[in-house]
Motif scaffolding. Structure first.
Motif, PDB file in Angstrom:
ATOM      1  N   ASP A 404      70.350  40.368 -33.472  1.00  0.00           N
ATOM      2  CA  ASP A 404      71.670  39.987 -33.297  1.00  0.00           C
ATOM      3  C   ASP A 404      72.003  38.031 -32.642  1.00  0.00           C
ATOM      4  N   ARG A 405      71.106  37.973 -32.299  1.00  0.00           N
ATOM      5  CA  ARG A 405      71.667  36.533 -31.204  1.00  0.00           C
ATOM      6  C   ARG A 405      71.188  34.843 -31.656  1.00  0.00           C
ATOM      7  N   ARG A 442      83.378  25.357 -29.172  1.00  0.00           N
ATOM      8  CA  ARG A 442      82.092  25.417 -28.706  1.00  0.00           C
ATOM      9  C   ARG A 442      82.062  26.992 -28.805  1.00  0.00           C
ATOM     10  N   GLU A 443      81.821  27.870 -29.445  1.00  0.00           N
ATOM     11  CA  GLU A 443      81.728  28.896 -30.327  1.00  0.00           C
ATOM     12  C   GLU A 443      80.641  28.588 -31.226  1.00  0.00           C
ATOM     13  N   VAL A 444      79.680  29.459 -29.974  1.00  0.00           N
ATOM     14  CA  VAL A 444      78.291  29.231 -30.758  1.00  0.00           C
ATOM     15  C   VAL A 444      77.259  29.918 -29.837  1.00  0.00           C
ATOM     16  N   THR A 445      75.811  30.068 -30.705  1.00  0.00           N
ATOM     17  CA  THR A 445      74.581  31.181 -30.404  1.00  0.00           C
ATOM     18  C   THR A 445      74.279  30.065 -29.227  1.00  0.00           C
ATOM     19  N   ARG A 450      73.409  26.940 -24.222  1.00  0.00           N
ATOM     20  CA  ARG A 450      72.581  26.055 -23.240  1.00  0.00           C
ATOM     21  C   ARG A 450      72.579  25.027 -23.400  1.00  0.00           C
ATOM     22  N   LEU A 451      72.416  23.954 -24.053  1.00  0.00           N
ATOM     23  CA  LEU A 451      72.923  23.155 -24.877  1.00  0.00           C
ATOM     24  C   LEU A 451      73.774  22.117 -24.275  1.00  0.00           C
ATOM     25  N   MET A 452      74.840  22.654 -24.043  1.00  0.00           N
ATOM     26  CA  MET A 452      75.980  21.949 -24.151  1.00  0.00           C
ATOM     27  C   MET A 452      76.743  21.995 -22.648  1.00  0.00           C
ATOM     28  N   GLU A 453      77.174  20.747 -22.529  1.00  0.00           N
ATOM     29  CA  GLU A 453      77.243  20.425 -21.086  1.00  0.00           C
ATOM     30  C   GLU A 453      78.813  21.046 -20.770  1.00  0.00           C
ATOM     31  N   PRO A 454      79.571  21.784 -19.760  1.00  0.00           N
ATOM     32  CA  PRO A 454      78.540  22.990 -18.991  1.00  0.00           C
ATOM     33  C   PRO A 454      78.324  23.569 -20.122  1.00  0.00           C
ATOM     34  N   PRO A 455      76.898  24.460 -19.969  1.00  0.00           N
ATOM     35  CA  PRO A 455      76.836  25.614 -20.861  1.00  0.00           C
ATOM     36  C   PRO A 455      78.053  26.635 -21.402  1.00  0.00           C
ATOM     37  N   VAL A 456      77.945  26.846 -22.260  1.00  0.00           N
ATOM     38  CA  VAL A 456      78.879  27.943 -22.984  1.00  0.00           C
ATOM     39  C   VAL A 456      78.266  29.687 -22.121  1.00  0.00           C
ATOM     40  N   GLU A 457      79.480  30.510 -21.699  1.00  0.00           N
ATOM     41  CA  GLU A 457      78.946  31.326 -21.375  1.00  0.00           C
ATOM     42  C   GLU A 457      79.543  32.407 -21.703  1.00  0.00           C
ATOM     43  N   PRO A 458      80.117  33.748 -22.208  1.00  0.00           N
ATOM     44  CA  PRO A 458      78.641  34.597 -22.701  1.00  0.00           C
ATOM     45  C   PRO A 458      78.481  33.477 -24.439  1.00  0.00           C
ATOM     46  N   PRO A 459      77.185  33.056 -24.945  1.00  0.00           N
ATOM     47  CA  PRO A 459      77.239  32.845 -25.961  1.00  0.00           C
ATOM     48  C   PRO A 459      77.794  34.277 -27.450  1.00  0.00           C
ATOM     49  N   GLU A 464      78.886  37.128 -35.003  1.00  0.00           N
ATOM     50  CA  GLU A 464      80.843  36.466 -34.120  1.00  0.00           C
ATOM     51  C   GLU A 464      80.322  35.359 -34.748  1.00  0.00           C
ATOM     52  N   PHE A 465      78.698  34.497 -34.458  1.00  0.00           N
ATOM     53  CA  PHE A 465      79.407  33.346 -34.844  1.00  0.00           C
ATOM     54  C   PHE A 465      79.574  33.534 -36.834  1.00  0.00           C
ATOM     55  N   ALA A 466      79.260  34.315 -37.309  1.00  0.00           N
ATOM     56  CA  ALA A 466      79.214  33.909 -38.634  1.00  0.00           C
ATOM     57  C   ALA A 466      81.484  34.444 -38.695  1.00  0.00           C
ATOM     58  N   ASP A 467      81.391  35.151 -38.182  1.00  0.00           N
ATOM     59  CA  ASP A 467      82.921  35.468 -38.247  1.00  0.00           C
ATOM     60  C   ASP A 467      83.671  33.956 -37.456  1.00  0.00           C
TER      61      ASP A 467
END
Length: 475
Positions: A404-405, A442-445, A450-459, A464-467
């Motif tokens: 599921d990632r 910034r609500e992404v898998t 990991r490529l966004m600046e700054p990285p999104v934690e947690p993805p 959840e992306f579908a939601d």
């Protein structure tokens, strides 16, 4: 009719007229879950599709999903090597429009690629790959937002037809001998060329019928675009392969200037017309000199041909295309394949629809997808005159299956293409709106996070992306 599947009790078939779908309000749509991460991607994507249709039409329209099998899941149901059962082929043929997750490459069983097999069996000659940037998506390109192209890739010909023979096989040896001894020496343009005796042999068929039906569909698509995007570029390597790739270019121009004469102008015609518009009394030879580099170095015979071309254009389309009328037509031009790879990076906003043969289109669609965020965000469709299959464009990534990632963006955007193809634009627009808003916020898998600046934690998880997409329908 079917061995191991049963269609939904409710719903109607999608039918076709003149190559276009006629869609009822409650269509039955076969779907293939897909192998590997398909187990995660499909449930998330289906939830988005159903939510968008409900939000857009309030129950007046609904998709009745029909599960069919292909790939590893088909082998589990139908037996070893039954990667593409007849049930599935019949269902897709019967109901007209289908959607699929990623499929594994079969090991044994005589099928090189399930994706290619589905395209060829159903004569899905147009592979359509839009590449458009969503704000906030990580990209290696400095200005990814400038790229907004739709690639029309011919699906059934070229080297992907898969007719080849192994080095050292009896047929390969016979063909090499025939070519070296009888055929090549009989054609002066090939001189003393010879094929090495230890070669494998493949053929590259490009037909007029296959080329023109692809370009026809690309031009029809261009007619539906805003005026600023009404351009079709024929991509080819015709400077080297004159009778295959060069013929593709020539047949494309022929179609545009006959079947679509009122709607189209070629780039070269536009030069001729605009030269006269700027200088009404411009001589034919001067007009020819302006459109043909190195005109003065050409032989008299070649110069006469260029002058004849100029005169013919002015005599035949000045009334309908001259005095600036050509600016409101679809522009049809062509570019050499290696050049277009550079130009979609350096001048991406100059292109709209790219029509190309199979191999060039394979390279080009992946390169364009990389600019706007990668294959995880790349939708795809395979369209014929009586059938269409929409698909995720990436692989199965089995090591991520069931976790599921993974990013469902490719499959979701392929569903957007399906909804648009069905004429359900309101539902398609809701999904694009929700997807764009989720990424911008910034609500992404993990692949994007990991490529966004700054990285999104947690993805976000796949589900959840579908939601998030659904939640942003009303943003």
């Amino acid at each position: 009719m079917y061995e191991k599947i049963t269609p939904p009790a409710m719903g109607d078939r999608i039918t076709f007229k003149d190559g276009e779908p006629i869609v009822p309000d409650h269509p039955i749509v076969p779907y293939i879950r897909g192998d590997g991460t398909g187990i995660d991607l499909w449930p998330a994507s289906q939830r988005v599709f159903d939510a968008a249709v409900q939000a857009a039409y309030g129950g007046q329209r609904q998709i009745n999903w029909f599960k069919v099998y292909a790939g590893d899941e088909a082998c589990e149901q139908y037996g070893t090597y039954q990667y593409l059962p007849e049930d599935t082929l019949t269902a897709i043929r019967e109901y007209g429009v289908a959607i699929k997750g990623p499929l594994t490459t079969p090991i044994g069983g005589g099928i090189r690629s399930l994706n290619v097999a589905l395209r060829q069996i159903h004569d899905l000659y147009a592979c359509v790959r839009p590449c458009k940037y969503y704000d906030g998506t990580p990209s290696p390109h400095r200005y990814p937002e400038k790229l907004d192209v739709i690639i029309y890739r011919e699906n059934t010909e070229d080297i992907y037809l898969g007719i080849e023979w192994k080095q050292g096989s009896a047929i390969a040896d016979r063909l090499i001998q025939l070519l070296n001894t009888d055929l090549i020496p009989g054609t002066p343009e090939h001189g003393k060329k010879q094929i090495p005796l230890d070669s494998g042999i493949g053929i590259k068929p490009i037909s007029k019928t296959g080329s023109q039906r692809l370009v026809r569909r690309a031009i029809r698509h261009a007619l539906r675009l805003p005026p600023a995007k009404q351009m079709v570029t024929l991509v080819h390597k015709g400077n080297i392969m004159k009778y295959t790739e060069g013929a593709f270019r020539d047949w494309g121009y022929e179609l545009a200037t006959t079947e679509f004469r009122e709607e189209c102008v070629t780039e070269r015609e536009s030069w001729i017309l605009s030269n006269r518009e700027r200088t009404p009394d411009l001589a034919i030879a001067e007009n020819a000199r302006k459109i043909e580099p190195g005109y003065d170095a050409l032989t008299p015979e070649k110069q006469a041909q260029i002058c004849q071309e100029v005169e013919s254009v002015l005599n035949t389309i000045w009334e309908t295309h001259g005095n600036g009328q050509w600016k409101d037509k679809i522009m049809v031009n062509d570019r050499i394949a290696d050049s277009i790879f550079q130009q979609i990076q350096t001048r991406p906003d100059e292109y709209s629809i790219l029509a190309t043969m199979n191999l060039n289109g394979d390279y080009l669609s992946d390169a364009a997808a990389a600019i706007v965020g990668g294959l995880g965000m790349g939708p795809g469709a395979n369209i014929g005159d009586n059938c269409a299959i929409f698909e995720a464009t990436h692989g199965t990534a089995p090591k991520h299956a069931g976790l599921d990632r993974v990013n469902p963006g490719s499959l979701i955007l392929s569903g957007v293409m399906m909804l648009e193809y069905m004429g359900w634009q309101e539902a398609a627009d809701l999904i694009k709106k929700g997807l764009g808003a989720a990424i911008a916020n910034r609500e992404v898998t993990y692949d994007l996070a990991r490529l966004m600046e700054p990285p999104v934690e947690p993805p976000l998880k796949c589900s959840e992306f579908a939601d998030a997409i659904i939640r942003y329908f009303g943003a």
